[in-house]
Design a protein around this motif. Structure first.
Motif, PDB file in Angstrom:
ATOM      1  N   UNK A  48      -8.027   2.354  -6.492  1.00 21.58           N
ATOM      2  CA  UNK A  48      -7.133   2.779  -5.430  1.00 21.58           C
ATOM      3  C   UNK A  48      -6.928   1.584  -4.510  1.00 21.58           C
ATOM      4  N   UNK A 101     -10.503   7.513  -4.251  1.00 19.45           N
ATOM      5  CA  UNK A 101      -9.454   7.300  -3.264  1.00 19.45           C
ATOM      6  C   UNK A 101     -10.065   6.936  -1.928  1.00 19.45           C
ATOM      7  N   UNK A 102      -9.475   5.945  -1.272  1.00 14.66           N
ATOM      8  CA  UNK A 102      -9.858   5.667   0.108  1.00 14.66           C
ATOM      9  C   UNK A 102      -8.763   6.218   1.006  1.00 14.66           C
ATOM     10  N   UNK A 103      -9.160   6.762   2.144  1.00 13.83           N
ATOM     11  CA  UNK A 103      -8.212   7.402   3.049  1.00 13.83           C
ATOM     12  C   UNK A 103      -8.209   6.685   4.384  1.00 13.83           C
ATOM     13  N   UNK A 104      -7.012   6.269   4.813  1.00 16.24           N
ATOM     14  CA  UNK A 104      -6.856   5.521   6.060  1.00 16.24           C
ATOM     15  C   UNK A 104      -5.834   6.224   6.956  1.00 16.24           C
ATOM     16  N   UNK A 112     -13.872   7.018   1.888  1.00 21.62           N
ATOM     17  CA  UNK A 112     -13.662   7.027   0.443  1.00 21.62           C
ATOM     18  C   UNK A 112     -14.336   8.251  -0.148  1.00 21.62           C
ATOM     19  N   UNK A 158      -2.164   8.495   3.983  1.00 21.75           N
ATOM     20  CA  UNK A 158      -3.326   9.101   3.332  1.00 21.75           C
ATOM     21  C   UNK A 158      -4.460   8.103   3.286  1.00 21.75           C
ATOM     22  N   UNK A 164     -11.563  -2.052  12.459  1.00 20.39           N
ATOM     23  CA  UNK A 164     -11.282  -0.827  11.725  1.00 20.39           C
ATOM     24  C   UNK A 164     -10.352   0.010  12.577  1.00 20.39           C
ATOM     25  N   UNK A 165     -10.246   1.304  12.297  1.00 23.33           N
ATOM     26  CA  UNK A 165      -9.478   2.193  13.159  1.00 23.33           C
ATOM     27  C   UNK A 165     -10.108   3.578  13.090  1.00 23.33           C
ATOM     28  N   UNK A 179      -3.430  -0.293   2.228  1.00 22.23           N
ATOM     29  CA  UNK A 179      -3.213  -1.423   3.134  1.00 22.23           C
ATOM     30  C   UNK A 179      -3.182  -0.902   4.563  1.00 22.23           C
ATOM     31  N   UNK A 190     -18.237   6.426   4.274  1.00 21.30           N
ATOM     32  CA  UNK A 190     -17.538   6.285   5.554  1.00 21.30           C
ATOM     33  C   UNK A 190     -17.572   4.837   6.039  1.00 21.30           C
ATOM     34  N   UNK A 191     -16.439   4.372   6.543  1.00 22.65           N
ATOM     35  CA  UNK A 191     -16.430   3.122   7.308  1.00 22.65           C
ATOM     36  C   UNK A 191     -16.028   3.506   8.731  1.00 22.65           C
ATOM     37  N   UNK A 209      -0.091   4.327   5.977  1.00 19.28           N
ATOM     38  CA  UNK A 209      -1.266   5.102   6.383  1.00 19.28           C
ATOM     39  C   UNK A 209      -1.031   6.609   6.426  1.00 19.28           C
ATOM     40  N   UNK A 255       0.803  -1.216   0.000  1.00 18.87           N
ATOM     41  CA  UNK A 255       0.000   0.000   0.000  1.00 18.87           C
ATOM     42  C   UNK A 255       0.835   1.264   0.000  1.00 18.87           C
ATOM     43  N   UNK A 283      -6.390  -3.675  12.055  1.00 22.92           N
ATOM     44  CA  UNK A 283      -7.062  -2.402  11.756  1.00 22.92           C
ATOM     45  C   UNK A 283      -8.071  -2.528  10.621  1.00 22.92           C
ATOM     46  N   UNK A 327     -12.443   5.325   8.220  1.00 24.79           N
ATOM     47  CA  UNK A 327     -11.860   5.276   6.884  1.00 24.79           C
ATOM     48  C   UNK A 327     -12.843   5.973   5.948  1.00 24.79           C
TER      49      UNK A 327
END
Lengths: 324, 324
Positions: B122, A48-51, A137, A324, A131-132, B125, A89-90, A322, A9, B130, A135
């Motif tokens: 996209x 884009x997913x953001x974590x 998208x 972004x 999860x954290x 990881x 949203x997750x 992580x 990633x 998490x 997250x």
């Protein structure tokens, strides 16, 4: 390679390998073009997913602002004006509603700044430990104004970068390690810069924002896609002393640190000074960093102030997860 | 309500409250319309994140097929033809590449079936612990053919459902509890049904696929949005015996179980039989289940075969988490 690792990633070589191995089944001309956003006739679409971790970097910059800027910038990079945004949203069970509210307010504020309308959304909740916090998208839709594609990169073009590099990655590193340092992420939407640039009489050929994998990833992608060598003058790349210090401390390469409001562009040689002048209105650290060579070996060549040369390779390994 | 709970993701009342409380800042006409997809001129845009657990329900149905069907169906529900799809993955460190490959193959297969092109993606990881194997966001873009909006629901319209209900939720329940039962999820793309229906001379007013919160959520949303009471004939709603048995065993309400290839539609009374006949070509369990009343009390009224009536409320509580 049997399992996903963090390196997959990171935006570097492992990710490129995974993508080319796994996504070849989806092979089509639009995907293959490998632009920051898909070009669909006169539309541009980017997801884009953001974590990001931690989700708040400072009072101003958090995962909410980041997701809007990230998606909007990808649309801008193909020469399109961002118009609409979706938000998914997750959420992790137990996530504080006050934090959610703060993030949503950041999203709204940034959408307004960009003139982008949030038009659809989705909310999922996962049990604690799956999860954290949050997250996100975002997927952005825009209208092409003046199409820019990386496949048009060719010998003789000048390469510029819109500001000093590495601040986003560095700011995450600082926050994560609870350090004191005067570095703020460069996270911002590039709407004024890019749409302004497109309105000038400047022949911009290609643009890419230097996010995961940093400047190094962009230059190497361009070298590979065009097949050309790129010559980069190391002393022209601006990096804040604090970022350099942090890189030394943690063993990172500043060229590989992520940016979230800094982009690389290819322009016709005759327009390089005009482009530079325009970009410096927004960031005095914008600079002309190199040029596309005729040699077809897909290498990025760094030349230092003494004329010594070395290759800048595609980032490898875990980089900074992580961001972004 | 200070923290996110699983109920906030269930598609029921708690989720509605959270969304109306948190998302009011984004207030605009497109969002407010509350259709399955945002209508942007002649385009439709819809986003969904998928956190299905377990990720494989059987040999055919997994999170990959689910995400394509889910996004494609949302586009269809506003009377649009799905054209393009974005794909964003959040992978957990340690996730098996073989599983990823299987899921991507399902995605490709379903995209081909729907005539949809995957145009951007996209990959992120997250460290082990998490996430949970794989979360997927798909955002679909389509072209409006014959715009359908829930705001047009009014007195006298007939309400139909395209098949028997509850199978997706039930199949997740079975798989999660390692039970033996002859129930397969209804997960499928509704392209042939919906585009076929739009080509007939049938006045379809609104459509919605009965996913999270099931039939109950759709009917209650329609009642609230239109302000009208809806009268539903309970005996006309088809539910497989195995699904009913499972609901009794676990204490679920079949009307609240999720579906992933079954939709509810409102048509002009004069066209109800024509619509029914058309839908039965695809599923013999399609049926006319009720009508929109003139009374403006936003209630869903269930009438059983003896003429006894009760209200069907919006689902509440945790329902079944992570079913999509």
């Amino acid at each position: 390679m049997k399992q996903i690792s963090l390196a997959h990633g990171g935006g570097g070589e492992e990710m490129n390998e995974l993508l080319s191995q796994m996504f070849k089944i989806f092979d089509n001309e639009i995907l293959k073009a490998s632009n920051d956003a898909a070009i669909l006739g006169d539309l541009a679409l980017s997801t884009d997913s953001f974590v990001l971790n931690p989700i708040f970097l400072d009072d101003e910059i958090n995962i909410g602002k980041l997701c809007v800027c990230g998606s909007v910038n990808d649309i801008l990079m193909v020469g399109a004006e961002p118009q609409f945004l979706s938000l998914a949203l997750i959420l992790e069970e137990g996530f504080e509603l006050l934090k959610l509210e703060k993030i949503l307010n950041s999203i709204k504020k940034e959408c307004d700044k960009c003139g982008v309308l949030l038009v659809c959304g989705d909310t999922k909740v996962v049990p604690k430990g799956n999860g954290d916090e949050i997250y996100i998208n975002t997927t952005a839709l825009g209208k092409i104004i003046s199409k820019k594609e990386t496949q048009n990169i060719k010998e003789g073009l000048s390469i510029l970068v819109s500001g000093d590099i590495g601040r986003h990655g560095a700011s995450v590193l600082i926050k994560r390690n609870d350090l004191e340092a005067n570095i703020q992420s460069d996270c911002k939407n590039l709407k004024d810069e890019v749409l302004g640039l497109l309105k000038q009489d400047i022949k911009v050929v290609a643009m890419r924002d230097a996010t995961r994998g940093g400047l190094s990833a962009v230059l190497n992608e361009w070298a590979k896609q065009s097949g050309n060598d790129l010559l980069i003058f190391e002393e022209n790349i601006k990096i804040k002393d604090e970022v350099l210090g942090l890189c030394e401390l943690f063993g990172y390469e500043p060229y590989e640190l992520a940016n979230e409001g800094t982009f690389v562009l290819c322009v016709e040689k005759s327009d390089e000074l005009k482009a530079l002048e325009f970009l410096r209105q927004f960031n005095p650290n914008a600079s002309i960093i190199g040029k596309v060579l005729g040699e077809k070996k897909s290498r990025v060549i760094l030349e230092n102030s003494f004329g010594a040369k070395r290759f800048l390779e595609t980032p490898k390994g875990e980089l900074l997860p992580r961001i972004c």
